[in-house]
Design an enzyme around this catalytic site. Structure first.
Site, PDB file in Angstrom:
ATOM      1  N   GLY A 118       0.812  -1.211   0.000  1.00 25.08           N
ATOM      2  CA  GLY A 118       0.000   0.000   0.000  1.00 25.08           C
ATOM      3  C   GLY A 118       0.842   1.256   0.000  1.00 25.08           C
ATOM      4  O   GLY A 118       0.531   2.229  -0.705  1.00 25.08           O
TER       5      GLY A 118
ATOM      6  N   TYR B 115      -7.351 -18.027   5.697  1.00 25.07           N
ATOM      7  CA  TYR B 115      -6.761 -17.018   4.812  1.00 25.07           C
ATOM      8  C   TYR B 115      -7.089 -17.333   3.353  1.00 25.07           C
ATOM      9  O   TYR B 115      -7.484 -16.445   2.588  1.00 25.07           O
ATOM     10  CB  TYR B 115      -5.250 -16.973   5.014  1.00 25.07           C
ATOM     11  CG  TYR B 115      -4.541 -16.000   4.098  1.00 25.07           C
ATOM     12  CD1 TYR B 115      -4.708 -14.627   4.246  1.00 25.07           C
ATOM     13  CD2 TYR B 115      -3.703 -16.450   3.074  1.00 25.07           C
ATOM     14  CE1 TYR B 115      -4.062 -13.726   3.408  1.00 25.07           C
ATOM     15  CE2 TYR B 115      -3.044 -15.554   2.236  1.00 25.07           C
ATOM     16  CZ  TYR B 115      -3.230 -14.202   2.411  1.00 25.07           C
ATOM     17  OH  TYR B 115      -2.596 -13.314   1.577  1.00 25.07           O
TER      18      TYR B 115
END
Length: 311
Positions: free
Chosen positions: A26, A175
């Protein structure tokens, strides 16, 4: 195909929301987009960490236009507040990059009663995107990019028990379920937007094996000796084998900015683990339209947020 951040087209006048922009992929997305002239809204949970990340970006890009919106994807109330703040500040929004995530955490429940990984990796992002889509309708070439993983291949969507309330919790399978959910969500959201003639490109991307906090933060939450061992192993493997986060971020940058990105496409490193962006092949489970539709409807029921394409 050779493509790196220097190939990102100019993004002057465009506004991007990047979740998890204070570290890892990010942060690299935010830096590269700022360098291309975009306004970047850093949607993150840790304000102090975000301030430090923004300072780091400004050292590399003095002209960077950065904003911060507090966002905790594990709390639907925080997601609603963040979406309202973005809409109020930016009536026209161009791109949302759903990047933030957790990996292989021990079993935890959020304040909304969701399994933590599913809440952060899928449900929170879906609720955020749904509330931001109206601001994208006036944009030119609006896009939604959802970050998945090749670990989606071990995932299985259990529509009857998505939060592991009855089945035995396994952190890696949990996950994998969230990463499969990401790809199914992209497929179904694109289908619904196309059916209502909304001109939004929805795409998915994965970073291959990139050196970020993701591999160490989840295992560390286990605590005790096992947490220490798993964190140490992950950190060592990152150092020895992973590509830099700057390179791992390229597939999502490509999906967010390259010309003529196909609707519903999936992007990753050319070798599958590292390299320049290239088309990736989702698993057969990720292409199941019936499950995608059922998951989309379940997502809206759980979050209480309808997408514009559902109305």
């Amino acid at each position: 195909m050779r493509w790196d951040e220097h190939d990102v087209p100019r993004q002057d006048g465009r506004t991007f929301v990047v979740t998890g922009a204070s570290a890892g992929l990010g942060l690299e997305n935010a830096r590269a987009l700022a360098a291309a002239g975009a306004t970047v809204v850093m949607a993150t949970r840790d304000e102090a960490k975000t301030v430090a990340a923004a300072e780091r970006i400004r050292r590399a890009v003095p002209s960077a236009r950065l904003d911060h919106v507090p966002l905790d994807l594990a709390e639907l109330a925080s997601v609603r507040a963040a979406a309202t703040m973005v809409r109020d500040r930016y009536p026209v929004l161009d791109v949302v990059i759903a990047n933030a995530g957790l990996m292989a955490t021990p079993l935890r429940r959020t304040v909304d009663g969701f399994e933590l990984q599913l809440a952060v990796n899928h449900l929170g992002h879906a609720a955020l995107i749904a509330q931001l889509l109206p601001s994208m309708e006036a944009a030119v070439d609006p896009r939604v990019v959802v970050v998945s993983s090749e670990m989606h291949r071990i995932g299985r969507i259990d529509l009857d028990d998505p939060h592991f309330e009855r089945r035995r919790y396994q952190r890696w399978l949990a996950y994998g379920q969230t990463k499969l959910a990401n790809l199914l969500y992209v497929r179904e959201l694109q289908r619904r937007l196309d059916a209502t003639d909304r001109d939004v490109v929805v795409a998915a991307a994965h970073p291959g094996y990139a050196r970020t906090e993701l591999q160490t933060k989840g295992p560390a939450l286990q605590g005790g000796l096992s947490g220490l061992v798993n964190r140490t192993f992950s950190a060592t493997a990152n150092t020895l084998f992973a590509q830099p986060a700057r390179t791992g971020a390229l597939p999502q940058l490509y999906a967010a900015t390259a010309p003529d990105v196909p609707r519903g496409s999936y992007w990753g490193p050319s070798s599958g683990v590292r390299g320049a962006p290239a088309p990736a092949s989702p698993s057969r489970a990720a292409q199941d339209g019936e499950v995608a539709g059922a998951l989309f409807e379940l997502t809206e029921r759980l979050t209480g947020v309808l997408h514009p394409a559902s109305r």
